[in-house]
Design an enzyme around this catalytic site. Structure first.
Site, PDB file in Angstrom:
ATOM      1  N   ARG A   1      32.488  37.596  36.003  1.00  0.00           N
ATOM      2  CA  ARG A   1      31.961  37.109  37.250  1.00  0.00           C
ATOM      3  C   ARG A   1      30.783  38.312  37.703  1.00  0.00           C
ATOM      4  O   ARG A   1      31.058  39.317  37.539  1.00  0.00           O
ATOM      5  CB  ARG A   1      33.097  37.516  38.264  1.00  0.00           C
ATOM      6  CG  ARG A   1      33.035  37.143  39.529  1.00  0.00           C
ATOM      7  CD  ARG A   1      34.158  37.552  40.518  1.00  0.00           C
ATOM      8  NE  ARG A   1      35.242  36.427  39.979  1.00  0.00           N
ATOM      9  CZ  ARG A   1      35.595  35.361  40.862  1.00  0.00           C
ATOM     10  NH1 ARG A   1      34.829  35.127  42.004  1.00  0.00           N
ATOM     11  NH2 ARG A   1      36.246  34.521  40.533  1.00  0.00           N
TER      12      ARG A   1
ATOM     13  N   ASP B   1      46.176  40.177  28.962  1.00  0.00           N
ATOM     14  CA  ASP B   1      46.730  41.412  28.635  1.00  0.00           C
ATOM     15  C   ASP B   1      48.248  41.253  27.899  1.00  0.00           C
ATOM     16  O   ASP B   1      48.421  42.103  27.046  1.00  0.00           O
ATOM     17  CB  ASP B   1      47.158  42.277  29.868  1.00  0.00           C
ATOM     18  CG  ASP B   1      45.554  43.033  30.109  1.00  0.00           C
ATOM     19  OD1 ASP B   1      44.711  43.150  29.576  1.00  0.00           O
ATOM     20  OD2 ASP B   1      45.817  43.609  31.209  1.00  0.00           O
TER      21      ASP B   1
ATOM     22  N   THR C   1      26.717  38.502  43.059  1.00  0.00           N
ATOM     23  CA  THR C   1      26.728  37.097  43.481  1.00  0.00           C
ATOM     24  C   THR C   1      28.347  36.443  43.302  1.00  0.00           C
ATOM     25  O   THR C   1      28.598  35.425  44.177  1.00  0.00           O
ATOM     26  CB  THR C   1      26.175  36.269  42.837  1.00  0.00           C
ATOM     27  OG1 THR C   1      26.520  36.126  41.268  1.00  0.00           O
ATOM     28  CG2 THR C   1      24.677  36.697  42.595  1.00  0.00           C
TER      29      THR C   1
ATOM     30  N   ASP D   1      48.792  39.250  34.037  1.00  0.00           N
ATOM     31  CA  ASP D   1      47.567  39.233  33.211  1.00  0.00           C
ATOM     32  C   ASP D   1      47.796  38.747  32.101  1.00  0.00           C
ATOM     33  O   ASP D   1      48.051  39.203  31.197  1.00  0.00           O
ATOM     34  CB  ASP D   1      46.607  40.464  33.318  1.00  0.00           C
ATOM     35  CG  ASP D   1      45.249  40.204  32.685  1.00  0.00           C
ATOM     36  OD1 ASP D   1      45.408  39.541  31.727  1.00  0.00           O
ATOM     37  OD2 ASP D   1      44.410  40.428  33.548  1.00  0.00           O
TER      38      ASP D   1
HETATM   39  N1  URA Z   1      44.555  35.630  35.423  1.00  0.00           N
HETATM   40  C1  URA Z   1      45.722  35.881  35.036  1.00  0.00           C
HETATM   41  O1  URA Z   1      45.751  36.382  33.856  1.00  0.00           O
HETATM   42  N2  URA Z   1      46.699  36.057  35.951  1.00  0.00           N
HETATM   43  C2  URA Z   1      46.515  35.713  37.212  1.00  0.00           C
HETATM   44  O2  URA Z   1      47.590  35.928  37.801  1.00  0.00           O
HETATM   45  C3  URA Z   1      45.495  35.197  37.836  1.00  0.00           C
HETATM   46  C4  URA Z   1      44.380  35.051  36.691  1.00  0.00           C
END
Ligand code: URA
Length: 211
Positions: free
Chosen positions: A106, A205, A110, A202
């Site tokens: 990202r 992760d 912008t 995530d």
């Molecule tokens: N990406 C992720 O890994 N978890 C989220 O909750 C949102 C985006």
């Protein structure tokens, strides 16, 4: 709430496995294995419309006409990096699928997704494409990935996620009303950091153990 392009795959096996992913105590090995299993189960539904053709087969007892896949060409495209976790589960079922990769970041000014890596099979335009990303959060990356892949001339694109936020689904429906979405769970909302609530944290992760 969602149109007929959104397939919420609430099979008990999927619900059970998604619940394990959500648990903060689930370790990296189990998380990775279950992401792969979920991808395979979702693939079963996402390929329900694959065309079949008649083949004549001689069994040890008699000859008959049976159905086999008509050889429709498929490509799967994981969005880096979390989408990689879904690849093996699908290749277990469709070993002949080709695999493209797309990486997006990202832009800090912008806030638009920018492609930093893209490598597609040379015949991608002739293939049906399934884009993989475990989490459909804002929908920004998925929508951009679909736009890039349409740019290659692909006509039939599906999006496969494990958990979606309603906001993300709405973005895909608005930007790409032709794209079918396959998802195992639709959660409540996004939080202020664009994480899905309750979600699973995530996904990248947790798949790669990088937390
Ligand atoms: N990406 C992720 O890994 N978890 C989220 O909750 C949102 C985006």
């Amino acid at each position: 709430m969602f149109n007929e392009k959104v397939h919420i795959l609430d099979h008990p096996l999927l619900q059970h496995k998604v619940a394990i992913l959500r648990d903060e105590n689930t370790g990296v090995k189990e998380f990775r294995e279950i992401v792969s299993e979920i991808a395979a189960l979702e693939c079963y539904e996402a390929t329900r419309d694959l065309p079949l053709e008649d083949v004549e087969i001689k069994t040890p007892i008699a000859t008959g006409t049976f159905k086999q896949l008509a050889g429709k060409k498929l490509a799967i495209v994981p969005i880096l990096r979390a989408g990689l976790g879904m690849v093996d589960g699908i290749l277990d079922l469709i070993p002949s699928a080709k695999v493209g990769h797309i990486g997006l970041y990202r832009d800090p000014e912008t806030h638009q997704p920018v492609e930093y890596y893209c490598k597609m099979p040379s015949d991608i335009a002739e293939r049906d494409v399934i884009i993989l990303d475990p989490m459909l959060a804002t929908g920004g990356s998925a929508s951009a990935a679909i736009t890039f892949i349409k740019g290659y001339g692909c006509k039939h694109i599906k999006l496969m996620n494990i958990i979606a936020a309603p906001e993300g689904i709405a973005v895909i429906q608005k930007d790409h009303p032709d794209v079918e979405i396959y998802v195992a769970a639709v959660d409540e909302k996004l939080n202020d950091h664009a994480y899905i609530v309750p979600g699973l944290g995530d996904a990248g992760d947790r798949i790669f153990g990088t937390k």
